[in-house]
Design an enzyme around this catalytic site. Structure first.
Site, mmCIF file in Angstrom:
data_model
loop_
_atom_site.group_PDB
_atom_site.id
_atom_site.type_symbol
_atom_site.label_atom_id
_atom_site.label_comp_id
_atom_site.label_asym_id
_atom_site.label_seq_id
_atom_site.Cartn_x
_atom_site.Cartn_y
_atom_site.Cartn_z
ATOM 1 C CE LYS A 120 -6.121 -10.071 8.708
ATOM 2 N NZ LYS A 120 -7.144 -9.708 7.016
ATOM 3 C CG ASP A 122 -11.255 -4.996 6.708
ATOM 4 O OD1 ASP A 122 -10.663 -5.676 5.538
ATOM 5 O OD2 ASP A 122 -12.561 -5.084 7.376
ATOM 6 C CD GLU A 253 -8.912 -7.811 8.623
ATOM 7 O OE1 GLU A 253 -10.017 -8.300 8.602
ATOM 8 O OE2 GLU A 253 -8.864 -6.666 8.229
#
Length: 301
Positions: A120, A122, A253
């Site tokens: 994931k 950011d 993240e």
């Protein structure tokens, strides 16, 4: 972390030092607990690798000295790579903006062979539309970002493929290869590298790919050659427990889990794409602050 975009060397490589000798490995190195923090593995190096099913290319020169030349210097835009998927039966359409598919937020990732896992990132979600010599970077709401990220737009314009609509994330990478959202917000002044990680292909060669399954779209995506600072996003090649352990240890993240057989549901938040956040966050209204020179000492939220 090195990134090559050549005829024979492509993708992410790791340069590391062990026993007073320097080594380079394809993909990312599997780091041990004994590695010092100064050798910290970038971008989840213990488990992430970029799956690139590239067609074989003939090398030139006595010692293969053209191995590191960029794809654009060896191929024209109109040369089309051999695709693993037959696109003839798919609907024809010009590459255009597509409202991005969203992920459902969950507390724990799904498990099983039917899922693939990605880091994931950011950053800013961006849809890239390339048509011939033109390339546009569009935010999730359709706002153009070419002026803010000119190097990425130029790299897409100069890519070897003729036309495509791509889905990905623009991130700023810190010294250890981790996304830094604060530096991305200061993209006009930061000295950190700004990179566009592409993880999906929604249109290619004038054909709509949204009704293909994810693994088929990924197969098409992996045939495309990108120029820096555009990169193919890595697939995390490990079990969920290992992935989450490394995510927490490296203070990243979170991860995104996607059904291998999922279609692209434009503008929808689908349970076939799930995201798990490790670094918890929320949205707050700032009601005031205490100044401290050019910055602030505290916020009232």
């Amino acid at each position: 972390l090195l990134f090559f975009s050549g005829e024979r060397l492509q993708g992410e490589w790791t340069l590391f030092r062990a026993a007073d000798e320097w080594h380079i490995t394809n993909g990312v190195r599997e780091w041990t607990e004994s590695a010092s923090s100064s050798e910290g593995a970038p971008l989840l190096a213990a488990v992430a690798r970029s799956r690139r099913a590239r067609p074989k290319q003939s090398s030139k020169g006595k010692h293969g000295h053209k191995a590191l030349t960029t794809a654009s210097s060896q191929r024209t835009r109109k040369q089309v790579p051999k695709l693993p998927i037959d696109l003839v039966s798919l609907p024809q359409s010009e590459p255009a903006f597509v409202s991005p598919m969203e992920c459902k937020l969950v507390s724990s990732p799904p498990e099983g062979d039917g899922w693939i896992y990605e880091l994931k990132l950011d950053g800013y979600r961006v849809i890239a539309v390339k048509n011939g010599s033109r390339a546009r970077l569009l935010s999730r709401h359709g706002n153009e970002l070419n002026a803010r990220f000119p190097a990425i737009a130029e790299a897409l314009r100069d890519s070897a493929f003729e036309s495509a609509t791509l889905d990905g994330e623009i991130v700023a990478l810190d010294g250890q290869g981790r996304p830094s959202f604060q530096e991305l917000q200061n993209s006009r002044t930061t000295r950190l590298p700004i990179v566009y990680y592409v993880f999906d292909a929604l249109n290619y060669g004038g054909h709509d790919l949204q009704k293909l399954q994810l693994w088929q779209r990924r197969a098409v995506l992996e045939t495309l050659r990108f120029r820096e600072p555009v990169r193919l996003a890595a697939v995390l090649d490990a079990d969920v427990t290992t992935i989450m352990t490394e995510i927490r240890r490296r203070r990243l993240e979170g991860i995104v889990a996607k059904r291998r057989d999922s279609f692209y549901e434009a503008g929808k938040r689908s349970p076939k794409w799930m995201k798990v956040r490790v670094a918890e966050r929320d949205t707050f209204v700032i009601g005031g602050y205490l100044p401290a020179g050019k910055t602030f000492e505290a916020l009232l939220v």
